[in-house]
Design a protein around this motif. Structure first.
Motif, PDB file in Angstrom:
ATOM      1  N   THR A  91       0.932  -1.071   0.426  1.00 27.54           N
ATOM      2  CA  THR A  91      -0.128   0.205   0.186  1.00 27.54           C
ATOM      3  C   THR A  91       0.778   1.292  -0.199  1.00 27.54           C
ATOM      4  OG1 THR A  91      -0.241   0.113   2.139  1.00 27.54           O
ATOM      5  CG2 THR A  91      -2.182  -1.711   1.362  1.00 27.54           C
ATOM      6  N   ARG A  93       2.694   4.238  -1.084  1.00 29.90           N
ATOM      7  CA  ARG A  93       3.342   4.966  -3.086  1.00 29.90           C
ATOM      8  C   ARG A  93       4.833   5.601  -3.100  1.00 29.90           C
ATOM      9  NH1 ARG A  93      -1.226   7.783  -4.315  1.00 29.90           N
ATOM     10  NH2 ARG A  93       0.232   9.061  -5.503  1.00 29.90           N
ATOM     11  N   GLN A  94       5.153   4.039  -3.863  1.00 31.83           N
ATOM     12  CA  GLN A  94       6.400   4.444  -4.267  1.00 31.83           C
ATOM     13  C   GLN A  94       6.392   4.361  -5.506  1.00 31.83           C
ATOM     14  OE1 GLN A  94       9.871   2.241  -0.908  1.00 31.83           O
ATOM     15  NE2 GLN A  94       8.426   0.753  -2.126  1.00 31.83           N
ATOM     16  N   ASP A  95       7.617   4.619  -6.223  1.00 30.82           N
ATOM     17  CA  ASP A  95       7.520   5.024  -7.409  1.00 30.82           C
ATOM     18  C   ASP A  95       8.894   4.200  -8.399  1.00 30.82           C
ATOM     19  OD1 ASP A  95       5.244   6.976  -7.920  1.00 30.82           O
ATOM     20  OD2 ASP A  95       6.421   8.467  -7.290  1.00 30.82           O
ATOM     21  N   GLN A 117       4.884   4.339 -11.441  1.00 32.15           N
ATOM     22  CA  GLN A 117       4.342   5.070 -10.156  1.00 32.15           C
ATOM     23  C   GLN A 117       3.637   4.433 -10.050  1.00 32.15           C
ATOM     24  OE1 GLN A 117       2.613   8.625 -12.938  1.00 32.15           O
ATOM     25  NE2 GLN A 117       4.306   9.584 -13.368  1.00 32.15           N
ATOM     26  N   ASP A 118       3.228   4.202  -8.668  1.00 31.75           N
ATOM     27  CA  ASP A 118       2.444   3.659  -7.716  1.00 31.75           C
ATOM     28  C   ASP A 118       2.352   2.468  -7.129  1.00 31.75           C
ATOM     29  OD1 ASP A 118       1.922   6.505  -6.050  1.00 31.75           O
ATOM     30  OD2 ASP A 118      -0.176   6.131  -7.712  1.00 31.75           O
ATOM     31  N   GLY A 120       4.428   0.506  -5.760  1.00 30.21           N
ATOM     32  CA  GLY A 120       5.364   0.321  -4.332  1.00 30.21           C
ATOM     33  C   GLY A 120       5.633  -0.978  -4.443  1.00 30.21           C
ATOM     34  N   ASP A 145      13.413   5.047  -5.376  1.00 32.09           N
ATOM     35  CA  ASP A 145      12.566   5.096  -5.491  1.00 32.09           C
ATOM     36  C   ASP A 145      12.612   7.208  -6.396  1.00 32.09           C
ATOM     37  OD1 ASP A 145       9.783   6.346  -5.142  1.00 32.09           O
ATOM     38  OD2 ASP A 145      10.071   6.489  -2.634  1.00 32.09           O
TER      39      ASP A 145
END
Length: 260
Positions: A91, A93-95, A117-118, A120, A145
């Motif tokens: 869950t 929010r990593q890119d 993007q997103d 995770g 990230d």
């Protein structure tokens, strides 16, 4: 670029500005047709801009053909959480994106994937990056990230892969574990796993890596690739099954036509 002449310059080293003794120009194209083992020493005449004879230079030029490593960056799982908050990795929010680096005695090359993007903790890229290899035999894999605001991308984890299995087998399909040193404790911990497919092709008769004394090298004769053979077998089986289905369909059509 190789289509332009190679300029060889000889200087006299000085405390201030080094003085040019002389230079020579030659085309690289003829050397590309000569196998490295057949390369011979030759003498180049050195001149200056006014065509003054400034001596001779003895050298040997070897053209080393490159192999091509295609790296399919498929996905990652259980990536380290770079966020300060706690919670489920999936869950966050990593890119994430990947950076691939190979370093040789003469040059290094770097390629990177797009940012998921997103993505995770379980991003997907499904992107293929190609790298030309001569003497390189290791691949540095880094996962970052992406930070849009500060442009200071944080390292999620990294590892170094040996390319020798790819040189030997031709195809390697595996998961690779990333590592990251903890800032608080200094311990090196697992930072997630990355799924890569390494596909290597090299010119016939050339062993890779080239000019690496003490390191095993492999040419196309050594690349007895069980995975590729299995894929070919599966393709043949699928083709045979498709033919059987077509025959069965044709028989049903003929039977229906007879009954009508």
């Amino acid at each position: 670029a190789w289509i332009h002449d190679l300029v060889v310059q000889v200087f006299d080293e000085d405390i201030g500005t080094d003085d040019l003794i002389g230079e020579s120009r030659l085309s690289l194209l003829p050397y590309m047709t000569i196998a490295p083992k057949n390369a011979k020493e030759e003498v180049l005449g050195l001149t200056q801009k006014n065509d003054t004879n400034c001596g001779e230079l003895l050298l040997k030029i070897k053209f080393l053909p490159a192999g091509v490593l295609r790296v399919r960056c498929v996905s990652a799982k259980n990536l380290r959480n770079t966020m300060s908050m706690t919670g489920n990795e999936s869950t966050i929010r990593q890119d994430p994106y990947l950076v691939l680096t190979i370093e040789g005695q003469c040059c290094s090359r770097t390629k990177r994937t797009h940012v998921d993007q997103d993505g995770g903790g379980d991003p997907e890229w499904n992107e293929t990056l190609s790298l030309s290899l001569v003497d390189q035999y290791e691949l540095k894999l880094e996962c970052y990230d992406h930070d849009v605001v500060s442009s200071n991308d944080e390292l999620i984890g990294s590892t170094v892969l040996s390319l020798l299995p790819a040189f030997k087998r031709g195809l390697v399909d595996s998961w690779f574990t990333l590592k990251k040193e903890s800032i608080e404790t200094g311990y090196i911990r697992d930072a997630g796993d990355v799924h890569l497919i390494l596909d290597f092709d090299g010119p016939d008769g050339v062993k890779f890596p080239q000019y690496r004394v003490g390191i095993d090298a492999f040419d196309e004769k050594d690349r007895v690739n069980k995975i590729r053979e299995q894929l070919k077998k599966l393709d043949r089986e699928e083709a045979e099954n498709a033919n059987k289905d077509a025959v069965q369909l044709a028989d049903r059509v003929l039977d229906k036509a007879k009954n009508d």
